[in-house]
Motif scaffolding. Structure first.
Motif, PDB file in Angstrom:
ATOM      1  N   VAL A 204       1.013  -1.143  -0.001  1.00 58.53           N
ATOM      2  CA  VAL A 204       0.089   0.113   0.031  1.00 58.53           C
ATOM      3  C   VAL A 204       0.837   1.466  -0.086  1.00 58.53           C
ATOM      4  CG1 VAL A 204      -1.662   1.319   1.255  1.00 58.53           C
ATOM      5  CG2 VAL A 204      -2.008  -1.049   1.076  1.00 58.53           C
ATOM      6  N   ALA A 205       0.669   1.959  -0.877  1.00 60.08           N
ATOM      7  CA  ALA A 205       1.231   3.398  -1.087  1.00 60.08           C
ATOM      8  C   ALA A 205       1.001   4.150   0.372  1.00 60.08           C
ATOM      9  CB  ALA A 205       0.729   4.183  -2.199  1.00 60.08           C
ATOM     10  N   VAL A 206       1.722   4.753   1.237  1.00 63.88           N
ATOM     11  CA  VAL A 206       1.589   5.369   2.233  1.00 63.88           C
ATOM     12  C   VAL A 206       2.187   6.992   2.138  1.00 63.88           C
ATOM     13  CG1 VAL A 206       1.878   5.539   4.872  1.00 63.88           C
ATOM     14  CG2 VAL A 206       1.699   3.121   3.689  1.00 63.88           C
ATOM     15  N   THR A 207       1.337   7.805   2.557  1.00 62.43           N
ATOM     16  CA  THR A 207       1.884   9.077   2.847  1.00 62.43           C
ATOM     17  C   THR A 207       1.325   9.720   4.207  1.00 62.43           C
ATOM     18  OG1 THR A 207      -0.195  10.130   1.707  1.00 62.43           O
ATOM     19  CG2 THR A 207       1.450   9.728   0.020  1.00 62.43           C
ATOM     20  N   ARG A 208       2.161  10.869   4.716  1.00 63.42           N
ATOM     21  CA  ARG A 208       2.026  11.738   5.860  1.00 63.42           C
ATOM     22  C   ARG A 208       1.436  12.836   5.400  1.00 63.42           C
ATOM     23  NH1 ARG A 208       7.982  10.388   8.721  1.00 63.42           N
ATOM     24  NH2 ARG A 208       7.940   8.214   8.243  1.00 63.42           N
ATOM     25  N   SER A 209       0.862  13.322   6.560  1.00 62.23           N
ATOM     26  CA  SER A 209       0.192  14.774   6.630  1.00 62.23           C
ATOM     27  C   SER A 209       0.286  15.110   7.918  1.00 62.23           C
ATOM     28  CB  SER A 209      -1.299  14.634   6.090  1.00 62.23           C
ATOM     29  OG  SER A 209      -1.738  15.971   6.009  1.00 62.23           O
ATOM     30  N   VAL A 210       0.915  16.314   8.073  1.00 60.89           N
ATOM     31  CA  VAL A 210       1.141  16.887   9.672  1.00 60.89           C
ATOM     32  C   VAL A 210       0.238  18.297   9.214  1.00 60.89           C
ATOM     33  CG1 VAL A 210       2.548  18.000  11.230  1.00 60.89           C
ATOM     34  CG2 VAL A 210       3.255  16.064   9.713  1.00 60.89           C
ATOM     35  N   VAL A 211      -0.785  18.526  10.056  1.00 59.62           N
ATOM     36  CA  VAL A 211      -1.398  19.638   9.950  1.00 59.62           C
ATOM     37  C   VAL A 211      -1.631  20.363  11.147  1.00 59.62           C
ATOM     38  CG1 VAL A 211      -3.750  20.658   9.021  1.00 59.62           C
ATOM     39  CG2 VAL A 211      -2.727  18.378   8.142  1.00 59.62           C
ATOM     40  N   ALA A 212      -1.501  21.867  11.225  1.00 59.90           N
ATOM     41  CA  ALA A 212      -1.595  22.676  12.471  1.00 59.90           C
ATOM     42  C   ALA A 212      -3.138  22.581  12.612  1.00 59.90           C
ATOM     43  CB  ALA A 212      -0.969  23.975  12.348  1.00 59.90           C
ATOM     44  N   GLY A 213      -3.714  22.558  13.860  1.00 56.67           N
ATOM     45  CA  GLY A 213      -5.026  22.790  14.195  1.00 56.67           C
ATOM     46  C   GLY A 213      -5.453  21.643  14.957  1.00 56.67           C
ATOM     47  N   GLU A 214      -6.854  21.894  15.256  1.00 57.95           N
ATOM     48  CA  GLU A 214      -7.473  20.897  16.093  1.00 57.95           C
ATOM     49  C   GLU A 214      -7.922  19.439  15.493  1.00 57.95           C
ATOM     50  OE1 GLU A 214      -7.541  21.011  19.415  1.00 57.95           O
ATOM     51  OE2 GLU A 214      -6.565  23.107  19.210  1.00 57.95           O
ATOM     52  N   ALA A 215      -7.577  18.350  16.060  1.00 58.46           N
ATOM     53  CA  ALA A 215      -7.622  17.098  15.390  1.00 58.46           C
ATOM     54  C   ALA A 215      -9.187  17.042  14.728  1.00 58.46           C
ATOM     55  CB  ALA A 215      -7.607  15.940  16.469  1.00 58.46           C
ATOM     56  N   VAL A 216     -10.169  17.542  15.429  1.00 62.14           N
ATOM     57  CA  VAL A 216     -11.684  17.261  14.956  1.00 62.14           C
ATOM     58  C   VAL A 216     -11.838  18.151  13.763  1.00 62.14           C
ATOM     59  CG1 VAL A 216     -12.582  18.981  16.428  1.00 62.14           C
ATOM     60  CG2 VAL A 216     -14.052  17.217  15.469  1.00 62.14           C
ATOM     61  N   GLN A 217     -11.175  19.421  13.610  1.00 60.09           N
ATOM     62  CA  GLN A 217     -11.328  20.214  12.293  1.00 60.09           C
ATOM     63  C   GLN A 217     -10.585  19.661  11.052  1.00 60.09           C
ATOM     64  OE1 GLN A 217     -11.070  21.683  15.490  1.00 60.09           O
ATOM     65  NE2 GLN A 217     -13.296  22.486  15.659  1.00 60.09           N
ATOM     66  N   VAL A 218      -9.150  19.242  11.669  1.00 57.86           N
ATOM     67  CA  VAL A 218      -8.329  18.765  10.528  1.00 57.86           C
ATOM     68  C   VAL A 218      -8.969  17.384  10.118  1.00 57.86           C
ATOM     69  CG1 VAL A 218      -6.019  17.605  10.449  1.00 57.86           C
ATOM     70  CG2 VAL A 218      -6.489  19.564  11.819  1.00 57.86           C
ATOM     71  N   LEU A 219      -9.508  16.379  10.644  1.00 57.21           N
ATOM     72  CA  LEU A 219     -10.083  15.188  10.296  1.00 57.21           C
ATOM     73  C   LEU A 219     -11.360  15.447   9.571  1.00 57.21           C
ATOM     74  CD1 LEU A 219      -9.324  12.345  12.652  1.00 57.21           C
ATOM     75  CD2 LEU A 219      -8.260  12.700  10.667  1.00 57.21           C
ATOM     76  N   GLU A 220     -11.896  16.492   9.546  1.00 56.81           N
ATOM     77  CA  GLU A 220     -13.211  16.699   8.941  1.00 56.81           C
ATOM     78  C   GLU A 220     -12.776  17.372   7.578  1.00 56.81           C
ATOM     79  OE1 GLU A 220     -16.861  20.270   9.037  1.00 56.81           O
ATOM     80  OE2 GLU A 220     -16.131  19.481  10.719  1.00 56.81           O
ATOM     81  N   ILE A 221     -11.900  18.065   7.483  1.00 56.73           N
ATOM     82  CA  ILE A 221     -11.451  18.548   6.279  1.00 56.73           C
ATOM     83  C   ILE A 221     -10.649  17.470   5.392  1.00 56.73           C
ATOM     84  CG2 ILE A 221      -9.663  20.151   5.050  1.00 56.73           C
ATOM     85  CD1 ILE A 221     -10.211  22.182   7.306  1.00 56.73           C
ATOM     86  N   GLU A 222     -10.025  16.584   6.189  1.00 57.27           N
ATOM     87  CA  GLU A 222      -9.246  15.498   5.446  1.00 57.27           C
ATOM     88  C   GLU A 222     -10.225  14.508   4.689  1.00 57.27           C
ATOM     89  OE1 GLU A 222      -5.843  14.548   4.765  1.00 57.27           O
ATOM     90  OE2 GLU A 222      -5.147  16.396   5.749  1.00 57.27           O
ATOM     91  N   SER A 223     -11.372  14.285   5.388  1.00 52.20           N
ATOM     92  CA  SER A 223     -12.490  13.474   5.052  1.00 52.20           C
ATOM     93  C   SER A 223     -13.035  13.889   3.896  1.00 52.20           C
ATOM     94  CB  SER A 223     -13.419  13.348   6.339  1.00 52.20           C
ATOM     95  OG  SER A 223     -14.336  14.357   6.355  1.00 52.20           O
TER      96      SER A 223
END
Length: 281
Positions: free
Chosen positions: A70-89
């Protein structure tokens, strides 16, 4: 092109378990895996870089051990987890998170984070819970609502990918809010013809899964009609399962609410991982 599976990580044991499951899901779907680490602004300037790289390195190592292709990438984002994951989703096919965390996902099921993601995320959310039985079925909570149709599709797809049986559970009682044609007032529990109502609820269950059973003939399906209180019955059904799938808000939900009480109960008390699938707006 298949959208990636995302995993929210913070270095906790629970989030690393989520990474492993997300890697398996990505492999099953032929998708890539994106590992997401969020940090709040209060974390800035406290040795964040070494800590973050260590968290991501451990997470990627676990993912590659589980699904080396499986191809794996990393993403490090400044912000609260809930908002970050909502955007990522918004660009993901599935989001996977642990039930407990160290920092960004701290107190996931004790607060509103899981509820928020399940209600506002743009893709299905899988929350790691309990001890799943790898030989157990995928359990689908059927409510017959239009909002719950996405959960039915997801559950059949997941059962097919996992080569697992599917148990479609529909719980009913004399307070069921669905009107039916029969003697007496269908909204008056005192005069409800229970047998007639049971037949109507069995028809609802059969109708909800029939078309998908035709589309997935390889999936062995058990239809379970249970007369009980809804939340305890579904929590009980999660015992011995490898996954429970439920709609975010189903029949009888209040307009404007994005997550129902049944979904919340499973997120807090199920004995195995739970996937919450939002319906169409």
């Amino acid at each position: 092109m298949t959208h990636p599976v995302i995993a929210g990580v913070d270095g906790s044991a629970s989030s690393l378990e989520a990474v492993e499951v997300a890697a398996r899901e990505a492999h099953l779907r032929g998708a890539s895996l994106r590992i997401v680490h969020a940090f709040g602004h209060q974390s800035a300037g406290h040795g964040l870089e070494p800590m973050t790289q260590g968290v991501l390195a451990r997470a990627e190592e676990r993912a590659r051990a589980i699904a080396p292709g499986v191809a794996v990438t990393r993403s490090v984002v400044a912000g609260e987890a809930v908002q970050v994951l909502e955007i990522e989703s918004r660009s993901a096919s599935l989001a996977v998170v642990g039930s407990r965390g160290l920092s960004g996902f701290s107190g996931l099921l004790l607060g509103s984070t899981a509820v928020h993601l399940a209600g506002h995320g743009q893709c299905p959310l899988m929350v790691m819970r309990g001890r799943p039985d790898p030989a157990g079925p995928v359990v689908l909570a059927v409510d017959g609502s239009e909002a719950g149709a996405g959960a039915v599709e997801f559950a059949f797809t997941e059962a097919a990918l996992r080569k697992a049986p599917l148990v479609a559970v529909h719980v009913w009682n004399t307070w069921s809010e669905r009107a039916y044609e029969g003697p007496g007032d269908p909204l008056n529990a005192a005069v409800v013809d229970a047998e007639h109502l049971r037949e109507a609820e069995q028809h609802l269950l059969d109708e909800s899964v029939a078309a998908w059973q035709e589309k997935f003939p390889e999936v062995v399906v058990e239809r379970s009609l249970v007369r009980s209180r809804i939340r305890p019955a579904l929590i009980d059904a999660s015992g011995g399962a490898q996954l429970v799938v439920v709609g975010a808000r189903g029949r009888g939900g209040f307009t404007g609410l994005l997550l129902g009480s049944v979904s919340q109960a499973l997120l807090h008390h199920a004995h195995c991982p739970v996937t919450v699938v939002r319906g169409e707006e």
